[in-house]
Design an enzyme around this catalytic site. Structure first.
Site, PDB file in Angstrom:
ATOM      1  CG  LEU A  38      -2.152  22.727  84.746  1.00 50.81           C
ATOM      2  CD1 LEU A  38      -3.614  23.249  84.932  1.00 50.81           C
ATOM      3  CD2 LEU A  38      -1.874  21.478  83.922  1.00 50.81           C
ATOM      4  N   GLY A 272      20.402  23.424  70.919  1.00 50.98           N
ATOM      5  CA  GLY A 272      19.180  23.092  70.389  1.00 50.98           C
ATOM      6  C   GLY A 272      18.292  22.486  71.350  1.00 50.98           C
ATOM      7  CG  HIS A 445       4.558  61.193  61.365  1.00 54.69           C
ATOM      8  ND1 HIS A 445       6.174  60.919  61.075  1.00 54.69           N
ATOM      9  CD2 HIS A 445       4.720  62.501  62.060  1.00 54.69           C
ATOM     10  CE1 HIS A 445       6.927  61.621  61.411  1.00 54.69           C
ATOM     11  NE2 HIS A 445       6.329  62.696  61.890  1.00 54.69           N
TER      12      HIS A 445
END
Ligand code: FAD
Length: 466
Positions: A38, A272, A445
C-alpha cells in the site's frame, strides 16, 4: 455481492487517507490497490525513497565538503550504495506495514487487484485470472499518475530511466543525463551528483524549475552548478542512439539552432507525469475527462457521475502528496455530509535538494499577471546568524506583498531547512496576514526562520541586519 458505503480505488496518499477518514466517519469502507504494497507512488517510488536517498547523499556530501570548516576531520570517507538502497527499502516497508496496520485499526477492507468500473455502483476487481465484483454507494478514484516517456525513448529502466528506475539503480553511474530540470529531475540528479556522477541536464525552457519564482530559480541554478550539475537550457532532445551500454542524445539549442550531442551511461527522463486511469473503464460508465487527460471534477470532487469522486494526481492541480491527502480527507467528509474547505493558495511546494527550495502563494510574475501591485522584501541567509553558525549561508527569503494593502501574496525560500520553515509561511498566507504583521512577530534567536521576519521587514525597508 458485498456492498460498501465507500470504495476507494488506489492507495496512494490520496486514496489511503480518504479511506481512513471515511472509516473514521463511520462509513463502511474498502480500498482496492493493484500493487501488493500500500502507499502508492509517494511511498513506494516517490517522496519517501527519494528523500531517503537525498538525505544519505547530502550527509556524505556535507561531511566531505563542509566537515573541515567545522573542524570535523575524516580519513577515507566513502559510501556504500547497497546500504543506502537497503535503507530505502526498509523505510518503505516500514510504512507499508504502517498503512496495513492503520487499515486494520480502522476496519477498512483491503482488496488486492485492479479495480475497474462495471457500472456507477459496481466495481470488478481483477487479480490474475480471478475476478470478483463489489458494490459501492460512493466510489473515490485515486489512481494517481505515471511518468511520461519521450515518444522515441521508451523506458527500459536500465539505460533509459524513469524516476522509478533511477531510485533503484544497481550502481552509481559515472555519467548521467537528466532530461527535464524540474523538481524530480533536480532532486534525483543531485543525489547522483553528490555521489560522484557527472550529471548533465537538458532542459527545453530557459530556466530550471520554471514554476518557481524566477529570482528563486536563477539563484537555485547557480547554487546547483557549484555542486557540479551542468545545465543545457533552451535545449531540445531530438533523437537518441543506444549502443554498447551507452546512450547518445541529439540536442538542438532552441535559440542558436546549434546541434550538439551528449553521451552518458544512462538517461533519466523527467519531463512530467500524466494522470493514470488505465484499466478503470471510465468511458464505459461515461466519466468525462479534461483535455489534459485528467478526470473532470466539480468543486465537490464529483465526476460526471455524482456518486463517483476523483482526487489527487488524477485530477487538476499540483501533483503533490499533501494536496492529494487534503483532497482525500475533504472528499470523505463531503460524502459524510460535511462541508470541508481546502485552501489551495496555502499549499506549499518544496524541492528537497541542498539547499532546499520552498514556496507558498504566488510568484512575483503570477501576482503581476493578476494585475496586482506588488512590493517585495528579500533577506539573504549570509546575514542570518544561525546560517553562519552552521555554514549554510546560501540562498534567501523573498516575500511578495500587495503594494497597497500589504497582504502577503507569496513567500519563497532558497535555503537550508526551507521545507520546515515554509510551514509557518503557509499559516501566514492562510490567515491572510500582512507583511507588517509577520514582521512584528518575535522569531527565536538564533534561527534560520529569523530570515523570514527580516524579509517581511525588508518589504517595509526596515531590515535590521542588512
Ligand atoms: C520521484 C518522485 C518524488 C516525489 N516527491 C514528492 C515530494 O517530495 N512531495 C510531494 O508532495 N510529492 C512528491 N511526489 C509526487 C507524489 O508522489 C504524488 O503527487 C502523489 O503520490 C499522488 O498521490 P495519489 O494518491 O493521487 O496517487 P498515487 O500515489 O500515484 O497512488 C495511486 C495508486 O493507485 C493504484 N492504482 C492505479 N490504478 C489502479 C486500479 N485500476 N486499481 C487499483 N489500484 C490502482 C496505483 O498502483 C497506486 O498505488 C513525487 C513523485 C515522484 C515520482
Amino acid at each position: 455481492m458485498e456492498e460498501f458505503d465507500v470504495v476507494v480505488i488506489g492507495s496512494g496518499p490520496g486514496g489511503y487517507v480518504a479511506a481512513i477518514r471515511a472509516a473514521q466517519l463511520g462509513l463502511k469502507t474498502a480500498c482496492i490497490e493493484k500493487d501488493a504494497p500500500l502507499g502508492g507512488t509517494c511511498l513506494n517510488v516517490g517522496c519517501i525513497p527519494s528523500k531517503t536517498l537525498l538525505h544519505a547523499s547530502e550527509e556524505y556530501w556535507k561531511f566531505r565538503t563542509k566537515g573541515q570548516e567545522l573542524g570535523l576531520l575524516f580519513q577515507g570517507i566513502s559510501f556504500d550504495w547497497s546500504i543506502m538502497q537497503k535503507k530505502r527499502s526498509s523505510v518503505i516497508s516500514g510504512f507499508n506495514q504502517g498503512i496495513d496496520w492503520l487499515f486494520k485499526k480502522n476496519k477498512i477492507t483491503r482488496f488486492l487487484g485492479t479495480g475497474s468500473l462495471v457500472s456507477p455502483q459496481e466495481i470488478a476487481i481483477r487479480k490474475g485470472e480471478e475476478t470478483s465484483t463489489i458494490r459501492a454507494k460512493n466510489i473515490i478514484l485515486a489512481t494517481g499518475s505515471e511518468p511520461i516517456p519521450l515518444p522515441f525513448l521508451p523506458f527500459d529502466e536500465k539505460i533509459v530511466l524513469s524516476s522509478t528506475g533511477a531510485l533503484a539503480l544497481e550502481h552509481v553511474p559515472k555519467t548521467l543525463i537528466v532530461i527535464g530540470a524540474g523538481v524530480i529531475g533536480v532532486e534525483l540528479g543531485s543525489v547522483y551528483a553528490r555521489l560522484g556522477s557527472k550529471v548533465q541536464f537538458i532542459e527545453f525552457l530557459d530556466r530550471i524549475c520554471p514554476t518557481m519564482d524566477e529570482m528563486v530559480s536563477r539563484e537555485f541554478e547557480v547554487i546547483l552548478q557549484t555542486l557540479g550539475l551542468q545545465f543545457a537550457l533552451s535545449s531540445k532532445v531530438t533523437g537518441a542512439t543506444i549502443a554498447e551500454g551507452n546512450i547518445q542524445l541529439d540536442v538542438e539549442d532552441q535559440k542558436s539552432k546549434e546541434k550538439r550531442t551528449y553521451a552518458a551511461e544512462a538517461v533519466l527522463v523527467c519531463i512530467g507525469r500524466r494522470p493514470f486511469a488505465k484499466g478503470l473503464n471510465l468511458e464505459k460508465v461515461g466519466i468525462a475527462m479534461t483535455p489534459k487527460g485528467q478526470v473532470a471534477v466539480d468543486n465537490l470532487f464529483r465526476t460526471s457521475k455524482p456518486n463517483i469522486y476523483a482526487i489527487g494526481d488524477l485530477i487538476d492541480g499540483p501533483m503533490l502528496a499533501h494536496k492529494a491527502s487534503e483532497e482525500g480527507v475533504a472528499v470523505a467528509e463531503i460524502i459524510a455530509g460535511h462541508q470541508p474547505v481546502i485552501d489551495y493558495v496555502a499549499i506549499p511546494n518544496v524541492i528537497y535538494t541542498s539547499p532546499e527550495v520552498a514556496a507558498v502563494g504566488m510568484t512575483e510574475a503570477e501576482a503581476k499577471n493578476f494585475n496586482l501591485k506588488v512590493k517585495t522584501g528579500i533577506f539573504y541567509f549570509k546575514a542570518n546568524s544561525r546560517a553562519r553558525c552552521i555554514g549554510e549561508e546560501e540562498g534567501f527569503v523573498k516575500i511578495i506583498a500587495h503594494a497597497d494593502t500589504d497582504r502577503l501574496l507569496g513567500i519563497h525560500i532558497v535555503g537550508c531547512h526551507a521545507s520546515e520553515m515554509i510551514a509557518s509561511c503557509a499559516v501566514a498566507i492562510h490567515k491572510k496576514m500582512t507583511a507588517l504583521e509577520l514582521a512584528n512577530l518575535a522569531f527565536a534567536h538564533p534561527t534560520l526562520s529569523e530570515a523570514i521576519k527580516e524579509a517581511a521587514l525588508a518589504v517595509h525597508k526596515r531590515t535590521i541586519h542588512s
